[in-house]
Design a protein around this motif. Structure first.
Motif, PDB file in Angstrom:
ATOM      1  N   ALA A   1       0.618  -1.249  -0.306  1.00  0.00           N
ATOM      2  CA  ALA A   1      -0.017   0.083  -0.408  1.00  0.00           C
ATOM      3  C   ALA A   1       0.740   1.088   0.029  1.00  0.00           C
ATOM      4  O   ALA A   1       0.434   1.922  -0.859  1.00  0.00           O
ATOM      5  CB  ALA A   1      -0.927   0.185   0.914  1.00  0.00           C
ATOM      6  N   GLY A   2       1.792   1.241   0.542  1.00  0.00           N
ATOM      7  CA  GLY A   2       3.208   2.283   0.695  1.00  0.00           C
ATOM      8  C   GLY A   2       3.601   2.926  -0.258  1.00  0.00           C
ATOM      9  O   GLY A   2       3.456   3.772  -0.995  1.00  0.00           O
TER      10      GLY A   2
ATOM     11  N   ARG B   1       1.028   4.082  -3.154  1.00  0.00           N
ATOM     12  CA  ARG B   1       1.260   5.495  -2.497  1.00  0.00           C
ATOM     13  C   ARG B   1       2.152   6.575  -3.377  1.00  0.00           C
ATOM     14  O   ARG B   1       2.227   7.028  -4.087  1.00  0.00           O
ATOM     15  CB  ARG B   1       0.847   5.679  -0.666  1.00  0.00           C
ATOM     16  CG  ARG B   1       0.693   6.985  -0.679  1.00  0.00           C
ATOM     17  CD  ARG B   1       0.758   7.228   0.606  1.00  0.00           C
ATOM     18  NE  ARG B   1       0.622   8.656   1.073  1.00  0.00           N
ATOM     19  CZ  ARG B   1       0.956   9.545   1.594  1.00  0.00           C
ATOM     20  NH1 ARG B   1       2.665   9.684   0.522  1.00  0.00           N
ATOM     21  NH2 ARG B   1       0.688  11.237   1.825  1.00  0.00           N
ATOM     22  N   TYR B   2       3.272   5.538  -3.147  1.00  0.00           N
ATOM     23  CA  TYR B   2       4.057   5.826  -3.590  1.00  0.00           C
ATOM     24  C   TYR B   2       4.383   6.862  -5.464  1.00  0.00           C
ATOM     25  O   TYR B   2       5.133   7.063  -5.998  1.00  0.00           O
ATOM     26  CB  TYR B   2       5.973   5.251  -3.110  1.00  0.00           C
ATOM     27  CG  TYR B   2       6.723   5.397  -4.371  1.00  0.00           C
ATOM     28  CD1 TYR B   2       7.540   7.162  -3.486  1.00  0.00           C
ATOM     29  CD2 TYR B   2       7.783   5.321  -4.938  1.00  0.00           C
ATOM     30  CE1 TYR B   2       8.993   7.682  -4.530  1.00  0.00           C
ATOM     31  CE2 TYR B   2       9.224   5.873  -6.113  1.00  0.00           C
ATOM     32  CZ  TYR B   2       9.059   6.425  -5.143  1.00  0.00           C
ATOM     33  OH  TYR B   2       9.648   7.176  -5.796  1.00  0.00           O
TER      34      TYR B   2
ATOM     35  N   GLU C   1       2.735   9.394  -5.864  1.00  0.00           N
ATOM     36  CA  GLU C   1       3.208  10.436  -4.763  1.00  0.00           C
ATOM     37  C   GLU C   1       3.980  11.028  -5.881  1.00  0.00           C
ATOM     38  O   GLU C   1       4.234  11.886  -6.418  1.00  0.00           O
ATOM     39  CB  GLU C   1       4.208  10.273  -3.553  1.00  0.00           C
ATOM     40  CG  GLU C   1       4.715  10.755  -3.459  1.00  0.00           C
ATOM     41  CD  GLU C   1       4.897  10.980  -2.126  1.00  0.00           C
ATOM     42  OE1 GLU C   1       5.109   9.496  -1.531  1.00  0.00           O
ATOM     43  OE2 GLU C   1       6.032  11.212  -1.411  1.00  0.00           O
TER      44      GLU C   1
ATOM     45  N   VAL D   1      -3.291   9.604  -3.917  1.00  0.00           N
ATOM     46  CA  VAL D   1      -2.345   9.770  -2.928  1.00  0.00           C
ATOM     47  C   VAL D   1      -3.512   9.709  -1.586  1.00  0.00           C
ATOM     48  O   VAL D   1      -3.094   9.252  -0.892  1.00  0.00           O
ATOM     49  CB  VAL D   1      -1.298  10.585  -2.593  1.00  0.00           C
ATOM     50  CG1 VAL D   1      -0.761  11.252  -1.610  1.00  0.00           C
ATOM     51  CG2 VAL D   1      -0.677  10.767  -3.330  1.00  0.00           C
ATOM     52  N   GLU D   2      -4.290  10.838  -2.055  1.00  0.00           N
ATOM     53  CA  GLU D   2      -5.528  10.868  -0.293  1.00  0.00           C
ATOM     54  C   GLU D   2      -5.972   9.507  -0.478  1.00  0.00           C
ATOM     55  O   GLU D   2      -6.646   9.584   0.448  1.00  0.00           O
ATOM     56  CB  GLU D   2      -5.845  12.388  -1.111  1.00  0.00           C
ATOM     57  CG  GLU D   2      -5.412  13.649  -0.694  1.00  0.00           C
ATOM     58  CD  GLU D   2      -5.819  15.046  -1.992  1.00  0.00           C
ATOM     59  OE1 GLU D   2      -5.466  15.317  -1.923  1.00  0.00           O
ATOM     60  OE2 GLU D   2      -7.485  14.983  -2.477  1.00  0.00           O
TER      61      GLU D   2
ATOM     62  N   ILE E   1      -5.830   6.366  -1.322  1.00  0.00           N
ATOM     63  CA  ILE E   1      -4.796   5.878  -0.959  1.00  0.00           C
ATOM     64  C   ILE E   1      -4.382   5.560   0.337  1.00  0.00           C
ATOM     65  O   ILE E   1      -4.459   4.809   1.446  1.00  0.00           O
ATOM     66  CB  ILE E   1      -3.624   5.215  -1.402  1.00  0.00           C
ATOM     67  CG1 ILE E   1      -3.754   5.063  -3.037  1.00  0.00           C
ATOM     68  CG2 ILE E   1      -3.178   4.078  -0.749  1.00  0.00           C
ATOM     69  CD1 ILE E   1      -2.685   4.817  -3.642  1.00  0.00           C
ATOM     70  N   ASP E   2      -4.819   7.019   1.484  1.00  0.00           N
ATOM     71  CA  ASP E   2      -4.361   6.846   2.609  1.00  0.00           C
ATOM     72  C   ASP E   2      -5.567   6.914   3.378  1.00  0.00           C
ATOM     73  O   ASP E   2      -5.304   6.123   4.266  1.00  0.00           O
ATOM     74  CB  ASP E   2      -4.511   8.313   2.645  1.00  0.00           C
ATOM     75  CG  ASP E   2      -2.286   9.006   2.442  1.00  0.00           C
ATOM     76  OD1 ASP E   2      -1.927   8.719   2.645  1.00  0.00           O
ATOM     77  OD2 ASP E   2      -2.412  10.522   1.898  1.00  0.00           O
TER      78      ASP E   2
ATOM     79  N   LEU F   1     -11.351   4.002  -5.764  1.00  0.00           N
ATOM     80  CA  LEU F   1      -9.759   4.046  -6.575  1.00  0.00           C
ATOM     81  C   LEU F   1      -9.801   4.016  -8.410  1.00  0.00           C
ATOM     82  O   LEU F   1      -8.912   4.465  -9.121  1.00  0.00           O
ATOM     83  CB  LEU F   1      -8.790   3.014  -5.542  1.00  0.00           C
ATOM     84  CG  LEU F   1      -7.499   3.397  -5.423  1.00  0.00           C
ATOM     85  CD1 LEU F   1      -6.631   4.832  -6.073  1.00  0.00           C
ATOM     86  CD2 LEU F   1      -6.632   2.654  -4.919  1.00  0.00           C
TER      87      LEU F   1
ATOM     88  N   VAL G   1       0.122   0.576  -9.328  1.00  0.00           N
ATOM     89  CA  VAL G   1      -1.138   1.038  -7.649  1.00  0.00           C
ATOM     90  C   VAL G   1      -1.833  -0.484  -8.582  1.00  0.00           C
ATOM     91  O   VAL G   1      -2.412  -0.644  -6.846  1.00  0.00           O
ATOM     92  CB  VAL G   1      -1.830   1.808  -8.019  1.00  0.00           C
ATOM     93  CG1 VAL G   1      -3.674   2.451  -7.006  1.00  0.00           C
ATOM     94  CG2 VAL G   1      -0.920   3.929  -8.185  1.00  0.00           C
TER      95      VAL G   1
END
Lengths: 515, 162
Positions: A427-428, A431-432, A435, A456-457, A459-460, A475, A498
């Protein structure tokens, strides 16, 4: 007594792990003992886990020691380094190492053997014979050879090089260009850098052949600013090759001109997209152009332009030298020739593996790579750079060729293979990916410019479990918009890492595997 | 149009020399900006009008290019520049914690790249092509791969005491 030849690579990746210090230690220690050595800074074999690799010329071949630290040098010299004698760091005859021996080195055949800027080394290892053959041919037989070889662009899009060359050759214009895209920004890739630093005349030869085929008289090589050594070495290679008459106003006395210039990028990933690169070469912001017109018809400064990646041009001299059939006989189906796979990330034996298409990820990461550097199990492997999919173990046996990868929704890209161990948080990493897209988007099209920030938002929120399931649907919807609505691969392919992370590793997003 | 403010002579000299050498190139702006930054360490905003005039561009175009590309700086960097690769290959081997370690040690607050004492710039970079030997950093132009927290500390010990 004759001086003993000792080889230590001058490649950036060798220097970054202390090759210069090793060289200084060898020179100082041998001088202090009155031992005569001739130290050669050659290119790298691409076995980076062994760098700094010290090779000693012996009657039976080059004996290697690696990885060597400067502190090791005195003891190694004392225990017989210069005679090729045993030492705990000794790996034996370098060319007998299975890592090298099992490869099919066509493009990288000189790598680790020759001195990068030595014209005599290049010539004595088959250099310039492809150009020599091309100079005896009509331009249409040159592009026909490349077309028949089945060579496809190695930058990622895999478009047949011969078709591109033919289009430029048949375009009517008083000025045409050849441009090499050396903006190798994909994480996990370094093959272009190895060619620029380690075998620069190969690229010069390939581009000159392209110029003859297309009727171009001016070439540019766009090198990223993160590769300062590559820019320096390649600029020097252009100067030497021009002085020797391989390029310049009269290529080898043929009466045909070809001038070449290296240009430095400025830290923009999207300039690896061909039209953004053209804008950058023209001195502008690296904003993607809408296509059509194709760059082959209206490219650099609006003129017909051949644009290929470093490895595409680097494959060409051999095709002209050995013929289209020789090249075509490597590979599978429509993926002909070899690909330079680059093992990277959390890997024990990272390095360059040139093989025909059709090898599997499992063979590359485990047989060559030896698994992870951390010793933990491999969790996911990203293939094809930051815009490539994360593959779970169930997909590691799919043969690496363009078509087979397309069927599983993955890409080969530029051949970068990045291993992640079980501690990785997919997941990180997803997100990257968003980003990175937000950071590097040129801003021209909305799905990429805005979608990446929204991604990004979203996924957060998924990770923080705020409306998790509706956010997952959002998403997927967002990714669909980016895939179908973006102008170039930056926005349209960011969904690959993603969604592959989401689909194959849902538990990292706090979802049940079934969700 | 009013004349640009008078600049210290060394900046004028550098810009004039770079323009004399590179202004004739096709698509000269990036080579010119590289030349200025290589000589001065950054591209002072007061050089923009002269560069624009010499290349027959608007000041907005020159400013747009400087700010578009990550490589170009409008302000001087710290005396020491540490770049830590944040791309996937280095993330797989602990790059994020190296970056956090460097920022914490040097006292970089919030989104600031400059350390508390101005002695270091700590910047992210996206791939140095050393991915077979991750993680990688650049300190004052020198590449270092297979980086560890201990080795990073040792490198920063040297630049912090210098």
């Amino acid at each position: 007594m004759n001086a003993i030849k000792v080889f230590v690579s001058g490649d950036s990746a060798a220097v970054a792990v202390g090759a210069d210090e090793v060289v200084a230690a060898i020179v100082a220690h041998c001088a202090a003992r009155g031992l005569a050595v001739e130290l050669v800074r050659n290119s790298s074999r691409g076995m980076f886990w062994l760098e700094p690799l010290v090779e000693v010329a012996t009657a039976v071949g080059r004996i290697g020691y690696g990885p060597v630290a400067a502190d090791d040098v005195p003891a190694m010299v004392d225990s017989g380094l210069l005679q090729g004698d045993g030492h705990p760091r000794c790996v034996g005859l370098v060319e007998e190492l299975p890592y090298l021996k099992r490869q099919q080195r066509l493009t990288f055949s000189r790598m680790g053997i020759t001195e990068p800027l030595s014209l005599s080394d290049y010539e004595s290892h088959g250099g310039w014979t492809g150009l020599g053959a091309a100079l005896t041919m009509q331009s249409d037989s040159i592009w026909q050879q490349v077309l028949d070889s089945g060579l496809r662009g190695r930058g990622g899009a895999a478009f047949p090089a011969g078709i591109k060359w033919r289009t430029v050759a048949q375009a009517q214009s008083e000025q045409k260009y050849v441009v090499c895209n050396a903006d190798e920004g994909d994480s996990g890739t370094y093959a272009d850098r190895m060619v620029l630093e380690g075998d620069p005349y190969l690229l010069i030869e390939g581009m000159t052949i392209a110029a003859l085929a297309a009727g171009a008289t001016q070439g540019f090589v766009y090198i990223r600013s993160e590769y300062p050594l590559a820019f320096k070495v390649f600029g020097e290679a252009i100067r030497i090759a021009r002085k020797a008459g391989f390029i310049g106003p009269d290529i080898l006395g043929s009466g045909k001109p070809f001038e070449l210039e290296a240009r430095l990028g400025a830290g923009s990933y999207v300039c690896g997209e061909e039209t953004a690169m053209l804008e950058s070469l023209e001195g502008k912001r690296g904003i993607v152009r809408a296509k059509p017109p194709l760059p082959a018809l209206a490219g650099l400064f609006g003129k017909p332009t051949v644009i290929n990646n470093v490895l595409t041009f680097a494959a060409v001299p051999l095709i002209l030298q050995r013929g289209a059939d020789f090249y075509k006989n490597h590979g599978v189906g429509r993926s002909t020739g070899t690909l330079a796979f680059q093992l990277a990330g959390n890997i024990k034996q990272g390095g360059l593996v040139e093989l025909a298409f059709g090898v599997t990820l499992r063979e590359l990461v485990f047989d060559f790579g030896g698994g992870t550097a951390s010793g933990r199990p491999v969790k996911a492997i990203q293939v094809g750079g930051p815009l490539g999919s994360y593959l779970p173990e169930s997909q590691w046996d799919v043969p690496l060729d363009y078509e087979a990868y397309a069927t599983i929704g993955a890409v080969l890209g530029h051949g970068g293979i990045v291993a992640h161990d079980e501690t990785a948080d997919l997941a990180g990493l997803a997100r990257y990916a968003m980003e990175f897209c937000a950071l590097e988007s040129c801003g021209k099209c909305t799905p990429c410019r805005i979608g990446s920030t929204r991604g990004v938002e979203v996924i957060d929120r998924i990770v923080m479990n705020r409306d998790r399931l509706p956010q997952v649907a959002l998403l997927r919807d967002l990714c669909d918009t980016m895939v179908n609505g973006s102008l170039c691969a930056m926005g349209s392919m960011t969904p690959l890492p993603v969604l592959s992370a989401l689909n194959h590793f849902p538990e990292d997003f706090g979802l049940l595997p079934e969700a | 149009m009013s004349k640009p403010p008078t600049q210290p002579p060394e900046i004028n000299t550098v810009v004039a020399a770079v323009l004399a050498e590179r202004a004739h190139l096709p698509g000269a702006l990036l080579p010119v900006l590289h030349g200025v930054q290589d000589a001065l360490g950054y591209i002072p905003p007061e050089t923009v009008p002269e560069i624009a005039r010499a290349l027959n561009l608007s000041r907005a175009e020159v400013h747009g290019v400087i700010t578009y590309y990550h490589h170009f700086r409008e302000k001087p960097a710290g005396r020491n520049v540490l770049q830590v690769c944040r791309a996937e290959s280095c993330r797989a081997t602990g790059a994020e914690s190296l970056l956090a370690q460097a920022r914490a040690r040097l006292g970089c607050d919030g989104a600031q790249h400059l350390s508390a004492d101005g002695g270091h710039s700590v910047e992210p970079v996206y791939c140095l092509g050393l991915c077979a030997s991750s993680p990688a950093v650049v300190l004052n132009g020198q590449l270092h791969a297979r980086m560890t927290p201990q080795r990073l500390n040792a490198l920063l010990d040297k630049t912090s005491s210098a």
